[in-house]
Write an enzyme that holds these catalytic residues in place. Structure first.
Site, mmCIF file in Angstrom:
data_model
loop_
_atom_site.group_PDB
_atom_site.id
_atom_site.type_symbol
_atom_site.label_atom_id
_atom_site.label_comp_id
_atom_site.label_asym_id
_atom_site.label_seq_id
_atom_site.Cartn_x
_atom_site.Cartn_y
_atom_site.Cartn_z
ATOM 1 N N ASP A 1 0.811 -1.229 0.000
ATOM 2 C CA ASP A 1 0.000 0.000 0.000
ATOM 3 C C ASP A 1 0.842 1.276 0.000
ATOM 4 O O ASP A 1 0.697 2.129 0.866
ATOM 5 C CB ASP A 1 -0.957 0.002 1.197
ATOM 6 C CG ASP A 1 -1.992 -1.100 1.093
ATOM 7 O OD1 ASP A 1 -3.167 -0.775 0.958
ATOM 8 O OD2 ASP A 1 -1.617 -2.287 1.133
ATOM 9 N N HIS B 1 0.522 3.490 -2.440
ATOM 10 C CA HIS B 1 -0.548 4.435 -2.809
ATOM 11 C C HIS B 1 -0.034 5.824 -3.192
ATOM 12 O O HIS B 1 -0.536 6.849 -2.719
ATOM 13 C CB HIS B 1 -1.562 4.564 -1.685
ATOM 14 C CG HIS B 1 -2.643 3.510 -1.728
ATOM 15 N ND1 HIS B 1 -3.389 3.246 -2.860
ATOM 16 C CD2 HIS B 1 -3.085 2.647 -0.779
ATOM 17 C CE1 HIS B 1 -4.251 2.282 -2.593
ATOM 18 N NE2 HIS B 1 -4.080 1.885 -1.355
ATOM 19 N N ASP C 1 -1.129 -2.255 -4.635
ATOM 20 C CA ASP C 1 -1.606 -0.900 -4.345
ATOM 21 C C ASP C 1 -0.451 0.103 -4.408
ATOM 22 O O ASP C 1 -0.187 0.855 -3.472
ATOM 23 C CB ASP C 1 -2.299 -0.844 -2.980
ATOM 24 C CG ASP C 1 -3.651 -1.541 -2.999
ATOM 25 O OD1 ASP C 1 -3.998 -2.105 -4.055
ATOM 26 O OD2 ASP C 1 -4.350 -1.525 -1.980
ATOM 27 N N ARG D 1 -4.649 7.694 -4.942
ATOM 28 C CA ARG D 1 -4.748 8.473 -3.704
ATOM 29 C C ARG D 1 -3.622 9.483 -3.560
ATOM 30 O O ARG D 1 -3.857 10.671 -3.458
ATOM 31 C CB ARG D 1 -4.812 7.557 -2.472
ATOM 32 C CG ARG D 1 -6.054 6.686 -2.413
ATOM 33 C CD ARG D 1 -6.337 6.287 -0.962
ATOM 34 N NE ARG D 1 -7.556 5.521 -0.875
ATOM 35 C CZ ARG D 1 -7.622 4.222 -0.622
ATOM 36 N NH1 ARG D 1 -6.507 3.537 -0.432
ATOM 37 N NH2 ARG D 1 -8.770 3.596 -0.563
ATOM 38 N N ASN E 1 -5.688 -4.447 -5.479
ATOM 39 C CA ASN E 1 -6.974 -4.113 -6.106
ATOM 40 C C ASN E 1 -6.929 -2.750 -6.799
ATOM 41 O O ASN E 1 -7.835 -2.407 -7.559
ATOM 42 C CB ASN E 1 -8.106 -4.138 -5.065
ATOM 43 C CG ASN E 1 -7.956 -3.082 -4.005
ATOM 44 O OD1 ASN E 1 -6.866 -2.859 -3.493
ATOM 45 N ND2 ASN E 1 -9.042 -2.428 -3.639
ATOM 46 N N HIS E 2 -5.857 -1.965 -6.571
ATOM 47 C CA HIS E 2 -5.727 -0.688 -7.275
ATOM 48 C C HIS E 2 -4.923 -0.799 -8.559
ATOM 49 O O HIS E 2 -4.710 0.202 -9.234
ATOM 50 C CB HIS E 2 -5.106 0.372 -6.354
ATOM 51 C CG HIS E 2 -6.098 0.995 -5.439
ATOM 52 N ND1 HIS E 2 -6.717 2.197 -5.693
ATOM 53 C CD2 HIS E 2 -6.623 0.546 -4.272
ATOM 54 C CE1 HIS E 2 -7.559 2.472 -4.721
ATOM 55 N NE2 HIS E 2 -7.518 1.494 -3.843
#
Length: 317
Positions: free
Chosen positions: A225, A227, A254, A258, A286-287
């Site tokens: 993550d 992000h 991910d 964002r 999932n991103h």
């Protein structure tokens, strides 16, 4: 009070506790409390609707969809159920279904400005996709990479950023790239395209399932993550050391969305993957999907920094 009355009272108390956790953004704890409330009294639409919202916050969109549908099944007039289900459909890329639910919300609440905004946004996506399907031909996005002619791309005299050596990534290139990004500058589009084409070829040669063997007493770092938080990524490398054959990493999905520096993150990660293909690993989260990137900012960031072709090349891997 009857046993049924006791259960309903306890369920309401659990819901209120869950709501407090939700307000504090403790979404996992909120989900746990809503679940307990549902176990006590499984026939209340609000409990499912609230848990659906918490699932949306944790990006568990399938669970959010199921809960919203259950809420609507229990109470067909529960507007928030349609709202939650529409949001779940949007996140799952099911825009036509989302549009139907947003329409239901608009019908029930014609003066709801947020619902109207979401309806208009979803309607535009549905129309755009219909247009894209209408004009599509045999060629797929893979042709975007195949039509690139890097030989014709010139490097402007004013460019003083990192340069690939014989189209290959080196450690010096990576150090220069990270410093360039730290200073808020860009990698030249020609080198950006070359990295994408090189890493595409590498991933195509790689098996879907990669077995990583870690020798005893060796360190193996797993990160998740990022992000788009580039300066957090730099901090990881400063604290833990740069990737190398003796300092392997796995970045567990991910990478983008964002944050405002998703482009910088993904090219840094791709660069280290090319430099240390057997000691630097990346797995999708999932991103890592076009739908999520359209909704959470990566596509817009690419548009602002590079030709949109770069965004499309990312989805042919």
């Amino acid at each position: 009070m009857s046993d049924a009355g006791d259960a309903k009272k306890k369920a309401e108390e659990l819901k209120e506790k869950a709501n407090e956790h939700f307000k504090r953004q403790e979404f996992d704890k909120a989900i746990e409390m809503y679940t307990e409330a549902i176990n006590e009294n499984p026939d209340v639409a609000v409990y499912y609707g609230n848990r659906s919202f918490a699932y949306l916050k944790t990006e568990c969109f399938g669970y959010a969809l199921n809960d919203a549908s259950k809420a609507i099944e229990l109470d067909g007039s529960y507007v928030k159920g349609y709202y939650r289900r529409a949001a779940a459909y949007m996140s799952l890329g099911k825009f036509k279904q989302a549009l139907k639910d947003f329409n239901a919300v608009m019908t029930a609440r014609p003066n709801d400005k947020d619902a109207k905004t979401k309806y208009v946004e979803c309607s535009k996506i549905v129309k755009r996709k219909a247009f894209e399907n209408a004009i599509s031909v045999e060629e797929t996005r893979k042709s975007v990479a195949e039509t690139l002619n890097l030989e014709t791309m010139t490097i402007e005299d004013c460019y003083n950023g990192p340069k690939l050596e014989n189209d290959d990534v080196t450690l010096d290139f990576m150090k220069s790239l990270m410093e360039t990004y730290r200073e808020g500058k860009k990698l030249h589009r020609k080198y950006a395209y070359q990295i994408l084409l090189n890493v595409k070829a590498l991933f195509e040669r790689s098996p879907t399932m990669v077995e990583v063997i870690i020798p005893e007493d060796n360190k193996f770092t797993v990160c998740g993550d990022i992000h788009g938080q580039y300066y957090d990524l730099l901090n990881i490398f400063e604290l833990n050391g740069l990737p190398s054959e003796t300092n392997p990493y796995l970045f567990n999905g991910d990478f983008v969305d964002r944050g405002s520096f998703s482009v910088e993150c993904i090219f840094t990660l791709f660069g280290f993957k090319l430099l240390y293909p057997n000691h630097f690993f990346m797995s999708r989260g999932n991103h890592e999907s076009q739908t999520m990137n359209q909704m959470y900012g990566f596509e817009g960031e690419v548009r602002a920094k590079y030709p949109l072709k770069i965004f499309f090349i990312l989805y042919i891997f």
